[in-house]
Design an enzyme around this catalytic site. Structure first.
Site, PDB file in Angstrom:
ATOM      1  N   THR A   1      44.132 -22.552  35.964  1.00  0.00           N
ATOM      2  CA  THR A   1      43.606 -21.308  35.410  1.00  0.00           C
ATOM      3  C   THR A   1      44.373 -20.157  36.051  1.00  0.00           C
ATOM      4  OG1 THR A   1      41.430 -22.310  35.130  1.00  0.00           O
ATOM      5  CG2 THR A   1      41.544 -19.910  35.031  1.00  0.00           C
TER       6      THR A   1
ATOM      7  N   LYS B   1      39.722 -20.387  28.415  1.00  0.00           N
ATOM      8  CA  LYS B   1      39.222 -20.853  29.711  1.00  0.00           C
ATOM      9  C   LYS B   1      38.621 -19.714  30.520  1.00  0.00           C
ATOM     10  CE  LYS B   1      38.236 -23.210  33.267  1.00  0.00           C
ATOM     11  NZ  LYS B   1      39.158 -23.594  34.312  1.00  0.00           N
TER      12      LYS B   1
ATOM     13  N   LYS C   1      37.269 -15.594  41.827  1.00  0.00           N
ATOM     14  CA  LYS C   1      38.576 -15.252  41.260  1.00  0.00           C
ATOM     15  C   LYS C   1      38.561 -15.331  39.740  1.00  0.00           C
ATOM     16  CE  LYS C   1      43.162 -17.245  40.667  1.00  0.00           C
ATOM     17  NZ  LYS C   1      44.014 -18.416  40.933  1.00  0.00           N
TER      18      LYS C   1
END
Length: 330
Positions: A116, A203, A278
């Protein structure tokens, strides 16, 4: 050494990458060679022992060697600097390896990042791939970059049940990627989300929702705990009612409610709180970039950041926010 068509390279044997690569080696037929690369030599040694007898495994040093020897290169990297180094370095990078291979043996190659990563980095790599392909078009070789971030966490990686959100500019590249990804996830859960970059957007949006529900579910179950309710029964009721979500049904934050989930093993082995912070930040930034109004991201980010500053919760699975709430004063 197998031909490039019968060789797959995997770079990044971290918390997610290691079990993914194990399932990949187990799924590939023995006629395929798997190339592996990681900065952690202990992980490489452990991997070689674990998959011994499953088929050829060879260690390589960098992305250049991977792309030079394999027509399919899969990376599972932790952040944008690592992606840029592995793909774009002119001496050791994947794109340079593809260019070197094209000079002697033109073939179609797929290079695919499954982490990611910030959308800007994914698009930067995609642009570099396009430029390289245009420069080397006369060689007869071709190169396609695919972004295929995963959902399912370490447990899904170990079980081989990951979901892949794939961004690919053409159907042929998607289908080629799907063949390999199917060894690491459920084939029915490998989605062609659009062109390169779309997989990452899917995502990031999914993670945005998952992070917020981690906090919301933890708050709700902590209310039940503080009230002295049977939290396992409360979970059962929630999971057949309107409050059901992945956190309550698949990775419950309350220790002892579900077996074999991070909360029942000291919040170890899951999706770390800092990583969850994050990816939530990435979702918040994406919302700002496209002009989408949000409400819940800022307070959730504040909660995660406060919890991660405490050594009792730092480095633990993100569902440790339940413990943080439970041990905090209102």
């Amino acid at each position: 050494m197998a031909s490039p068509a019968k060789t797959v390279a995997f770079i990044g044997l971290g918390v997610m990458g290691y079990p993914m690569a194990v399932n990949l080696r187990n799924g590939l037929s023995p006629e395929y060679t798997l190339l592996i690369c990681d900065v952690n030599k202990e992980a490489i040694s452990k991997f070689q022992k674990q998959v011994a007898g499953k088929g050829p495994v060879k260690v390589i040093n960098n992305g250049f060697e991977a792309a030079n020897a394999a027509n399919m290169v899969v990376t599972m990297l932790p952040n944008s600097p690592a992606v840029k180094a592995v793909y774009l370095d002119t001496r050791t990078g994947i794109i340079s390896g593809v260019e070197a291979a094209a000079a002697s043996s033109p073939e179609k190659k797929i290079i695919m990042e499954c982490g990611t990563i910030e959308t800007a980095t994914i698009l930067e790599v995609a642009k570099a791939v396009t430029t390289s392909a245009e420069i080397n078009s006369s060689s007869g070789s071709s190169i396609s970059f695919v972004d295929a971030p995963v959902s399912g966490g370490p447990m899904g990686a170990e079980d081989g049940t990951l979901t892949f959100m794939v961004g690919a500019n053409d159907k042929a590249s998607f289908e080629a990627a799907k063949e390999v990804l199917g060894h690491m996830g459920k084939k029915e859960s490998i989605f062609h989300c659009g062109d390169v970059g779309a997989g990452t957007a899917f995502k990031v949006i999914n993670n945005y929702l998952s992070a917020i529900t981690s906090l919301a579910a933890s708050e709700a179950l902590n209310i039940g705990t503080k009230m002295g309710l049977d939290v396992k029964l409360l979970t059962d009721v929630i999971n057949v009612s309107g409050g059901q979500c992945w956190v309550t049904s698949k990775s419950n934050p309350v220790p002892g409610v579900q077996a074999n989930v991070p909360s029942s093993r000291g919040y170890e082995g899951g999706f770390r709180l800092e990583l969850c912070t994050k990816v939530l930040q990435m979702g918040s930034e994406l919302a700002e970039m496209v002009g989408a109004r949000t409400i819940l991201d800022k307070p959730t980010l504040d909660a995660f950041k406060e919890a991660s500053k405490d050594e009792r919760y730092h480095g633990k699975d993100a569902r440790v926010v339940y413990k943080w709430l439970n041990e905090s004063k209102r």
